[in-house]
Motif scaffolding. Structure first.
Motif, PDB file in Angstrom:
ATOM      1  N   LYS A 149       0.929  -1.424  -0.045  1.00 22.42           N
ATOM      2  CA  LYS A 149      -0.269  -0.047   0.022  1.00 22.42           C
ATOM      3  C   LYS A 149       0.899   1.356   0.241  1.00 22.42           C
ATOM      4  O   LYS A 149       1.972   1.357   0.679  1.00 22.42           O
ATOM      5  CB  LYS A 149      -0.924   0.085   1.266  1.00 22.42           C
ATOM      6  CG  LYS A 149      -2.014  -1.149   1.314  1.00 22.42           C
ATOM      7  CD  LYS A 149      -3.132  -0.594  -0.107  1.00 22.42           C
ATOM      8  CE  LYS A 149      -4.289  -1.717   0.113  1.00 22.42           C
ATOM      9  NZ  LYS A 149      -5.054  -1.454  -0.764  1.00 22.42           N
ATOM     10  N   SER A 150       0.514   2.138  -0.568  1.00 22.79           N
ATOM     11  CA  SER A 150       1.056   3.479  -0.810  1.00 22.79           C
ATOM     12  C   SER A 150       1.513   4.296   0.462  1.00 22.79           C
ATOM     13  O   SER A 150       2.334   4.888   0.710  1.00 22.79           O
ATOM     14  CB  SER A 150       0.638   4.425  -1.941  1.00 22.79           C
ATOM     15  OG  SER A 150      -0.761   4.859  -1.449  1.00 22.79           O
ATOM     16  N   TRP A 151       0.404   3.969   1.259  1.00 24.59           N
ATOM     17  CA  TRP A 151       0.320   4.730   2.636  1.00 24.59           C
ATOM     18  C   TRP A 151       1.106   4.060   3.929  1.00 24.59           C
ATOM     19  O   TRP A 151       1.153   4.474   4.828  1.00 24.59           O
ATOM     20  CB  TRP A 151      -1.184   5.022   3.143  1.00 24.59           C
ATOM     21  CG  TRP A 151      -2.002   4.115   2.882  1.00 24.59           C
ATOM     22  CD1 TRP A 151      -3.045   3.975   1.743  1.00 24.59           C
ATOM     23  CD2 TRP A 151      -2.120   3.074   3.544  1.00 24.59           C
ATOM     24  NE1 TRP A 151      -3.619   2.587   1.702  1.00 24.59           N
ATOM     25  CE2 TRP A 151      -3.471   2.177   2.952  1.00 24.59           C
ATOM     26  CE3 TRP A 151      -1.758   2.308   4.913  1.00 24.59           C
ATOM     27  CZ2 TRP A 151      -3.767   1.033   3.446  1.00 24.59           C
ATOM     28  CZ3 TRP A 151      -2.206   1.246   5.016  1.00 24.59           C
ATOM     29  CH2 TRP A 151      -3.168   0.389   4.659  1.00 24.59           C
ATOM     30  N   ASP A 154       4.110   5.551   5.453  1.00 23.29           N
ATOM     31  CA  ASP A 154       3.881   6.806   6.377  1.00 23.29           C
ATOM     32  C   ASP A 154       3.189   6.517   7.447  1.00 23.29           C
ATOM     33  O   ASP A 154       3.472   6.866   8.792  1.00 23.29           O
ATOM     34  CB  ASP A 154       3.008   7.710   5.405  1.00 23.29           C
ATOM     35  CG  ASP A 154       3.615   8.278   4.303  1.00 23.29           C
ATOM     36  OD1 ASP A 154       4.755   8.511   4.273  1.00 23.29           O
ATOM     37  OD2 ASP A 154       3.045   8.810   3.404  1.00 23.29           O
ATOM     38  N   VAL A 163      -2.759   9.723   9.233  1.00 20.55           N
ATOM     39  CA  VAL A 163      -2.018  10.177   7.635  1.00 20.55           C
ATOM     40  C   VAL A 163      -3.301  10.083   6.734  1.00 20.55           C
ATOM     41  O   VAL A 163      -4.355   9.259   6.805  1.00 20.55           O
ATOM     42  CB  VAL A 163      -1.524   8.638   7.517  1.00 20.55           C
ATOM     43  CG1 VAL A 163      -0.960   9.059   5.938  1.00 20.55           C
ATOM     44  CG2 VAL A 163      -0.365   8.607   8.367  1.00 20.55           C
ATOM     45  N   THR A 165      -4.274  10.766   2.848  1.00 17.17           N
ATOM     46  CA  THR A 165      -3.725  10.491   1.821  1.00 17.17           C
ATOM     47  C   THR A 165      -4.096  11.472   0.557  1.00 17.17           C
ATOM     48  O   THR A 165      -5.197  12.153   0.942  1.00 17.17           O
ATOM     49  CB  THR A 165      -4.168   8.922   1.090  1.00 17.17           C
ATOM     50  OG1 THR A 165      -5.293   9.039   0.966  1.00 17.17           O
ATOM     51  CG2 THR A 165      -3.865   7.969   2.263  1.00 17.17           C
ATOM     52  N   THR A 166      -3.373  11.601  -0.374  1.00 17.67           N
ATOM     53  CA  THR A 166      -3.932  12.282  -1.609  1.00 17.67           C
ATOM     54  C   THR A 166      -4.988  11.500  -2.398  1.00 17.67           C
ATOM     55  O   THR A 166      -5.026  10.311  -2.195  1.00 17.67           O
ATOM     56  CB  THR A 166      -2.554  12.438  -2.554  1.00 17.67           C
ATOM     57  OG1 THR A 166      -2.101  11.496  -3.020  1.00 17.67           O
ATOM     58  CG2 THR A 166      -1.908  13.431  -1.857  1.00 17.67           C
ATOM     59  N   GLU A 168      -6.522   8.995  -4.706  1.00 21.91           N
ATOM     60  CA  GLU A 168      -5.817   8.083  -5.601  1.00 21.91           C
ATOM     61  C   GLU A 168      -6.996   7.362  -6.199  1.00 21.91           C
ATOM     62  O   GLU A 168      -8.157   7.118  -5.855  1.00 21.91           O
ATOM     63  CB  GLU A 168      -5.173   7.108  -4.669  1.00 21.91           C
ATOM     64  CG  GLU A 168      -3.930   7.678  -3.941  1.00 21.91           C
ATOM     65  CD  GLU A 168      -3.173   6.637  -3.014  1.00 21.91           C
ATOM     66  OE1 GLU A 168      -3.937   5.750  -2.649  1.00 21.91           O
ATOM     67  OE2 GLU A 168      -1.984   6.772  -2.890  1.00 21.91           O
ATOM     68  N   SER A 187      -8.008   8.437   1.892  1.00 19.86           N
ATOM     69  CA  SER A 187      -8.373   7.844   3.178  1.00 19.86           C
ATOM     70  C   SER A 187      -7.514   8.716   4.219  1.00 19.86           C
ATOM     71  O   SER A 187      -6.642   9.281   4.076  1.00 19.86           O
ATOM     72  CB  SER A 187      -7.582   6.549   2.825  1.00 19.86           C
ATOM     73  OG  SER A 187      -8.099   5.742   1.839  1.00 19.86           O
ATOM     74  N   GLU A 204      -8.600   2.246   8.522  1.00 21.45           N
ATOM     75  CA  GLU A 204      -8.648   3.177   7.161  1.00 21.45           C
ATOM     76  C   GLU A 204      -9.964   3.446   7.129  1.00 21.45           C
ATOM     77  O   GLU A 204     -10.966   2.330   6.955  1.00 21.45           O
ATOM     78  CB  GLU A 204      -8.137   2.384   5.812  1.00 21.45           C
ATOM     79  CG  GLU A 204      -8.366   3.110   4.724  1.00 21.45           C
ATOM     80  CD  GLU A 204      -7.815   2.549   3.492  1.00 21.45           C
ATOM     81  OE1 GLU A 204      -7.529   3.342   2.357  1.00 21.45           O
ATOM     82  OE2 GLU A 204      -7.929   1.173   3.652  1.00 21.45           O
ATOM     83  N   LYS A 206     -12.398   5.768   4.575  1.00 20.22           N
ATOM     84  CA  LYS A 206     -12.381   6.200   3.223  1.00 20.22           C
ATOM     85  C   LYS A 206     -13.547   7.021   2.541  1.00 20.22           C
ATOM     86  O   LYS A 206     -14.934   6.419   3.141  1.00 20.22           O
ATOM     87  CB  LYS A 206     -11.960   4.934   2.398  1.00 20.22           C
ATOM     88  CG  LYS A 206     -11.689   5.195   0.851  1.00 20.22           C
ATOM     89  CD  LYS A 206     -11.464   4.016  -0.011  1.00 20.22           C
ATOM     90  CE  LYS A 206     -10.205   3.044   0.541  1.00 20.22           C
ATOM     91  NZ  LYS A 206      -9.976   1.841  -0.311  1.00 20.22           N
TER      92      LYS A 206
END
Length: 604
Positions: A149-151, A154, A163, A165-166, A168, A187, A204, A206
């Motif tokens: 996962k991209s997050w 972080d 956190v 997120t931008t 996506e 998210s 998370e 969302k």
């Protein structure tokens, strides 16, 4: 040479330029003031809008964060999730039915934590082994690679804070949410721990980007850019937003408020940026100066049309006012230009017609001046007439002693010659002549009377010379009644006798009166020696000197007759259509011709 312009054109142009300048300066000042006011108001507006967008986004994110914290602090969620992942023992969940019941209870708890308003659209619980428990639009249970996962990095950075997120592209949401657009979601993630504060997984919550920004966009419209401190674009979402990314690069260098240039349209734009410490996002509001100034430009165009109309009206009124002012002046100018001696003597008062105090006073003053000039001219003409009469009488009186001198000299000669009878006849004629020349009934007589007394003079001379002297008088009958100066022909005859008898007799004196058109002429001719050159030159020089200086020469008793006649003719006819000629006759002798207009009315 200085170009001459009329008062009307000067007034017209001056007032037209003044009105045009007033309108232009008013429009320019109004435009500048309105422009500055609009810029100030726009700066305040977009600054307030930027704060409003930040607060609304903070509120939306805070709702998501509240859901995540409700889950984090729920012991039931922790217990049921740990049972679900097999990290906690539960006798009720040892069989399949128990696990299903446990999962159902966990899902119900997550729904309850989300609340009736559903501030988030999806809740995902992860353990570190990659087990996923989903609740919301997607309720699947699966195993995945959590570190992919991209997050993930972080979230696991060690601070264990939230956190965000931008946006996506979310395959999970796109698979369950029917939409024609790509589903972008944002998210909010937190690490949750067990009762001993040991990390057990990740929560998370969302929400789709469209749903998150829906309230903001609907209330604020376009011109909104949201980005984080790393320069990543938060809103608008999706692809094809290179212009917004270029703005973000400018805003990173120039945060706060200011002006920028749109690289695509080339328009100048105002912007205001507000940073949120809660989300870490920057809310930028952009307003095009073109759209900002559009109402002012529209108003300015309408004002210019109105100003042109006002200017044309003002120009027309100015022209009318200038005409009203200059028309009386032009009237007076025309009257002055056409004024001559005759019109002055017949000029009446000028009535004011302008309705303007100063011009009316000027017209009245001009009218009074004309009346005073009229009276002055009448007095001057009367004085000149009286002066001319006095001069004529004075010149005429000069003839009397001259005539008496010559006559007495003749009688003296006749007495020496014992011509007693002739002397008696001569004294009778002399008596009539003296009565004629000494009468004060005016200086003008009819031509017939003048010739009759001239003939008496010739008779007197005839007593002395007898048959040696003859004469003839020829007159046009139509000229007998015209008015001529008294003693205007007799001196010419006397001069002819004096100089014509200097040769051997017989002597002849011819008097002829004739007309040519409106002119009369009297011609006296003798058969004597004619004019000597020096005598004619002396008379001509005396006439030229008098014409040059305007002064009559001094006249002696001897030889004054011709100049006396010339002076009286000049005074009478004012040198206009007057005739005075001296010459020698072709057959011998001298000829003197005088003349003038038959009627004084024709003299002018």
């Amino acid at each position: 040479m200085l170009r001459q312009r009329s008062i009307r054109s000067v007034l017209f142009l001056t007032y037209s330029v003044i009105i045009a300048l007033i309108l232009l300066i008013s429009l320019l000042l109004f435009y500048l003031w309105s422009s500055d006011t609009l810029h100030e108001q726009a700066a305040d507006t977009i600054s307030g809008t930027s704060l409003s967008v930040r607060d609304k986004l903070d509120l939306e994110v805070q709702k998501m964060d509240t859901v995540s914290q409700n889950i984090l602090y729920s012991n039931l969620v922790k217990e049921r999730f740990l049972v679900y992942t097999g990290k906690a023992d539960d006798t009720d969940a040892e069989d399949a039915a128990g696990r299903i019941r446990n999962a159902k209870e966990l899902a119900d708890i997550l729904v309850a934590a989300n609340g009736p308003a559903f501030p988030v659209q999806q809740v995902n619980l992860y353990d570190f082994e990659g087990n996923l428990f989903a609740s919301g639009f997607d309720n699947r249970r699966m195993q995945l690679e959590l570190s992919a996962k991209s997050w993930y990095a972080d979230v696991m950075s060690g601070e264990y804070g939230k956190v965000l997120t931008t946006p996506e592209l979310d395959e999970q949401m796109r698979s369950v949410v029917t939409t024609r657009k790509d589903a972008y979601s944002i998210s909010l993630l937190r690490v949750f721990t067990d009762k001993y504060n040991t990390p057990e997984g990740i929560v998370e919550v969302k929400k789709t980007a469209d749903e998150l920004f829906k309230s903001v966009v609907s209330s604020q419209g376009d011109g909104i850019i949201v980005y984080n401190d790393e320069g990543e674009l938060i809103y608008p979402t999706g692809t094809g937003h290179e212009a917004e990314l270029a703005y973000v690069q400018q805003f990173l260098q120039h945060p706060g408020e200011g002006k920028t240039m749109n690289s695509v349209t080339g328009d100048r734009e105002l912007y205001a940026i507000t940073h949120s410490d809660y989300t870490g996002w920057n809310s930028a509001i952009i307003l095009s100066e073109k759209s900002l100034m559009a109402p002012l430009r529209t108003f300015t165009k309408a004002f210019m049309v109105l100003a042109i109309a006002v200017l044309l009206l003002a120009v027309a009124l100015t022209y009318m006012a200038a005409q009203r002012i200059t028309k009386p002046i032009a009237r007076m100018h025309k009257l002055i230009k056409s004024t001559d001696l005759e019109k002055i003597t017949t000029m009446g008062p000028i009535e004011p017609t302008s309705g303007l105090n100063e011009l009316d006073r000027l017209q009245l003053a001009f009218g009074k001046m004309g009346e005073r000039l009229k009276y002055s001219m009448e007095e001057l003409m009367t004085a000149q007439h009286q002066e001319m009469q006095a001069k004529m009488l004075a010149l005429q009186s000069q003839i009397n002693p001259h005539f008496l001198y010559n006559t007495l000299a003749t009688i003296s000669v006749m007495a020496e010659e014992q011509m007693n009878d002739e002397i008696v006849g001569m004294i009778d004629n002399l008596s009539d002549l003296l009565r004629y020349i000494s009468s004060d009934d005016g200086s003008d007589v009819d031509l017939d009377t003048e010739l009759a007394h001239t003939e008496k003079f010739l008779r007197c001379i005839g007593f002395r010379y007898g048959s040696r002297l003859t004469y003839s008088i020829d007159i046009d009958p139509a000229l007998r009644t015209i008015q001529v100066p008294k003693l205007i022909i007799q001196p010419l005859v006397e001069n002819a006798v004096k100089y014509g008898t200097k040769v051997a007799p017989p002597w002849h004196i011819a008097v002829r009166v004739y007309s040519e058109g409106a002119l009369w002429f009297a011609e006296v001719q003798d058969n004597g020696p004619g004019f000597r050159t020096e005598g004619r030159e002396r008379i001509q020089q005396a006439i030229e000197e008098m014409n040059r200086t305007g002064k009559a020469p001094s006249l002696s008793v001897d030889g004054m007759g011709l100049l006396n006649v010339y002076i009286r003719l000049k005074m009478l006819y004012n040198n206009h259509r007057m005739t005075f000629r001296i010459s020698d006759a072709p057959s011998g002798g001298a000829v003197v011709t005088i003349g003038g207009v038959q009627s004084r009315a024709e003299e002018v």
